[in-house]
Write an enzyme that holds these catalytic residues in place. Structure first.
Site, PDB file in Angstrom:
ATOM      1  N   HIS A 171      -6.104  12.939  13.737  1.00 14.03           N
ATOM      2  CA  HIS A 171      -5.051  12.122  14.334  1.00 14.03           C
ATOM      3  C   HIS A 171      -3.789  12.975  14.352  1.00 14.03           C
ATOM      4  O   HIS A 171      -3.177  13.207  13.305  1.00 14.03           O
ATOM      5  CB  HIS A 171      -4.860  10.824  13.534  1.00 14.03           C
ATOM      6  CG  HIS A 171      -6.127  10.037  13.402  1.00 14.03           C
ATOM      7  ND1 HIS A 171      -6.625   9.642  12.182  1.00 14.03           N
ATOM      8  CD2 HIS A 171      -6.998   9.597  14.337  1.00 14.03           C
ATOM      9  CE1 HIS A 171      -7.755   8.967  12.376  1.00 14.03           C
ATOM     10  NE2 HIS A 171      -8.000   8.932  13.678  1.00 14.03           N
TER      11      HIS A 171
ATOM     12  N   GLU B  69      -3.017  14.702  10.817  1.00 15.43           N
ATOM     13  CA  GLU B  69      -3.951  14.372   9.752  1.00 15.43           C
ATOM     14  C   GLU B  69      -5.382  14.698  10.181  1.00 15.43           C
ATOM     15  O   GLU B  69      -5.920  14.090  11.104  1.00 15.43           O
ATOM     16  CB  GLU B  69      -3.849  12.885   9.398  1.00 15.43           C
ATOM     17  CG  GLU B  69      -2.451  12.447   8.954  1.00 15.43           C
ATOM     18  CD  GLU B  69      -2.361  10.957   8.695  1.00 15.43           C
ATOM     19  OE1 GLU B  69      -3.419  10.287   8.738  1.00 15.43           O
ATOM     20  OE2 GLU B  69      -1.247  10.455   8.468  1.00 15.43           O
TER      21      GLU B  69
ATOM     22  N   HIS C  35      -3.184   5.375  14.505  1.00 18.94           N
ATOM     23  CA  HIS C  35      -4.505   5.243  13.896  1.00 18.94           C
ATOM     24  C   HIS C  35      -4.429   4.188  12.803  1.00 18.94           C
ATOM     25  O   HIS C  35      -3.354   3.706  12.448  1.00 18.94           O
ATOM     26  CB  HIS C  35      -5.003   6.573  13.341  1.00 18.94           C
ATOM     27  CG  HIS C  35      -4.037   7.259  12.425  1.00 18.94           C
ATOM     28  ND1 HIS C  35      -2.931   7.947  12.897  1.00 18.94           N
ATOM     29  CD2 HIS C  35      -3.984   7.359  11.077  1.00 18.94           C
ATOM     30  CE1 HIS C  35      -2.263   8.451  11.877  1.00 18.94           C
ATOM     31  NE2 HIS C  35      -2.869   8.092  10.761  1.00 18.94           N
TER      32      HIS C  35
ATOM     33  N   HIS D 114       0.869  -1.179   0.000  1.00 19.00           N
ATOM     34  CA  HIS D 114       0.000   0.000   0.000  1.00 19.00           C
ATOM     35  C   HIS D 114       0.909   1.233   0.000  1.00 19.00           C
ATOM     36  O   HIS D 114       1.639   1.484   0.948  1.00 19.00           O
ATOM     37  CB  HIS D 114      -0.890  -0.025   1.256  1.00 19.00           C
ATOM     38  CG  HIS D 114      -1.845   1.112   1.371  1.00 19.00           C
ATOM     39  ND1 HIS D 114      -3.180   0.992   1.042  1.00 19.00           N
ATOM     40  CD2 HIS D 114      -1.671   2.385   1.779  1.00 19.00           C
ATOM     41  CE1 HIS D 114      -3.780   2.145   1.254  1.00 19.00           C
ATOM     42  NE2 HIS D 114      -2.890   3.008   1.702  1.00 19.00           N
TER      43      HIS D 114
ATOM     44  N   HIS E 142      -0.682   3.121  11.639  1.00 17.45           N
ATOM     45  CA  HIS E 142       0.283   4.157  11.317  1.00 17.45           C
ATOM     46  C   HIS E 142       0.457   5.147  12.476  1.00 17.45           C
ATOM     47  O   HIS E 142      -0.498   5.475  13.179  1.00 17.45           O
ATOM     48  CB  HIS E 142      -0.213   4.918  10.080  1.00 17.45           C
ATOM     49  CG  HIS E 142       0.785   5.840   9.476  1.00 17.45           C
ATOM     50  ND1 HIS E 142       2.092   5.479   9.209  1.00 17.45           N
ATOM     51  CD2 HIS E 142       0.670   7.121   9.071  1.00 17.45           C
ATOM     52  CE1 HIS E 142       2.728   6.500   8.664  1.00 17.45           C
ATOM     53  NE2 HIS E 142       1.899   7.514   8.576  1.00 17.45           N
TER      54      HIS E 142
END
Length: 440
Positions: free
Chosen positions: A366, A342, A372, A293, A336
């Protein structure tokens, strides 16, 4: 004057010329002794005069009256209490935060785009031109005979509910949900609501301006293409003996001045400092076709750079419909912790990283190094799904305001809006140990 006011010039940060009357731009110099049509010449500078030419942003406006023609400013009380431009005393929290959809205007409440601004979070200080603010807007009234300019920074406006019919000094812009609009510091505009009540998000940067991210190894094309950004063509109003209000946001406070004519009297303009809009559906997605990803930076539409190479004061990132084709890969966002903060919003649909609770018109935050990732249901489904090419996020548009700064949350955002979900942390409680000391 053109019969269709909603016409656009193509290209991101191009030097444009635009006339609403033929030959209304001076020939050969910006400030001739006498401008065509007896217009006034006025320069609007978005950068210092002496910055390198490649970074200089300014436009020349040729208008019926100069913008200085107005009465003195005085404080405007309505809407000011929910705005903030200095976050030294705002709330700090390392907790994950998520908000239910922010309210549309309530019955009996009359707010326009300016008085409906609410600051949710931010960092830094507009006075030192360092930092940013995140706002929510909601409105149910047109800005009738009222115009606005922001002295603090540039607005990146993300409509979520309802169109915005924006009249600017440079011309008219109609902005739909799933489009964005950037209106830079100092530009005057007024917002009407053709669909009734509206709601959306705003990312304000106090220092530098938004620009396209560098593409590096991607090459010359991809992500948001410059040609897909559009700027309005010149359009003017010649209106005398009409009382107008000019509202400004100045260090997070609203001030108002009266004038007896329309501020939208620019007959012609040229330059590269002008508002623009972009259709998010035109974003050219770059993604993995092998494994893993890829980092979400590949979804960056616009960035506001800091003095440190590769580190942004603010990035505007989207998660549009696309194909996922990675091999042997967990495809939703991975768990992460990040050196960036974010703030996410949802324009429509369901975000693939959450199974519920994150709704259109809502948001999540976050902060720096706060962990998160997907909730238990998403993790379980993605860990056992058949790995084949699949469409992701059809009918959905999520976005992220990302920043290298630690965000503080306002009193309105944390308490007064009454939208914070107290049980958001429970999204991850069902992620139990699946560890086995025996290799499978």
């Amino acid at each position: 004057m053109t019969t269709d006011p909603y016409q656009y010039l193509e290209g991101f940060h191009n030097h444009h010329t635009s006339e609403a009357l033929p030959d209304s731009l001076p020939k050969g110099q910006n400030t001739p002794q006498k401008c065509p049509y007896n217009l006034y010449a006025e320069q609007l500078s978005g950068t210092a005069f002496t910055v390198p030419r490649t970074h200089n942003q300014r436009s020349w406006l040729y208008r019926i009256r100069p913008s200085v023609v107005h009465e003195p400013f005085s404080p405007l009380q309505a809407g000011t209490d929910a705005l903030l431009s200095n976050f030294a005393n705002a709330h700090i929290t390392p907790n994950q935060l998520r908000w239910d959809p922010f309210d549309l205007p309530q019955d009996g409440e009359e707010v326009d785009f300016v008085t409906g601004l609410r600051t949710v979070a931010g960092a830094g200080d507009a006075a030192t031109r360092n930092g940013l603010a995140i706002h929510i807007y909601h409105a149910n009234q047109n800005m009738s005979k009222r115009a606005f300019y922001n002295a603090d920074g540039d607005f990146l406006i993300v409509p979520q509910h309802g169109r915005l019919d924006i009249t600017t000094e440079f011309g008219k812009i109609m902005v739909h949900p799933n489009e964005i609009c950037v209106i830079q510091r100092g530009i005057r505009y007024s917002v009407d609501l053709p669909d009734g009540p509206v709601r959306g998000y705003i990312l304000e940067v106090f220092g530098a301006h938004y620009e396209l991210p560098d593409l590096g190894p991607i090459g010359a094309n991809g992500l948001a293409n410059p040609r897909d950004f559009v700027t309005p063509q010149a359009y003017y109003e010649d209106a005398d003996n009409e009382e107008w209000q000019m509202v400004t946001k100045f260090l997070g406070k609203l001030f108002v001045a009266k004038q007896n004519h329309s501020p939208f009297d620019v007959v012609a303009w040229h330059g590269n400092y002008a508002p623009y809009k972009y259709d998010l559906a035109k974003f050219c997605v770059i993604n993995s076709v092998s494994y893993d990803h890829i980092d979400p930076s590949i979804f960056t539409v616009l960035t506001c750079k800091s003095d440190t190479v590769g580190v942004a004061i603010a990035d505007f990132v989207i998660f549009p419909p696309r194909w996922a084709v990675q091999e042997n890969t967990f495809r939703p966002p991975y768990f992460h912790r990040n050196c960036m903060s974010e703030f996410m919003g949802l324009i429509l649909g369901d975000y693939e990283g959450k199974t519920g609770g994150f709704q259109p018109g809502g948001a999540s935050l976050h902060n720096i190094m706060t962990p998160h990732g997907p909730d238990a249901a998403v993790f379980q489904k993605a860990s056992t799904a058949e790995l084949q090419p699949v469409r992701v996020a059809d009918g959905t548009q999520a976005f992220m305001f990302e920043t290298s700064l630690t965000l503080s949350v306002t009193e309105w955002g944390l308490v007064k809006c009454n939208k914070v979900q107290p049980d958001y942390w429970k999204s991850w409680r069902a992620l139990e140990s699946q560890f086995s000391a025996t290799q499978i």
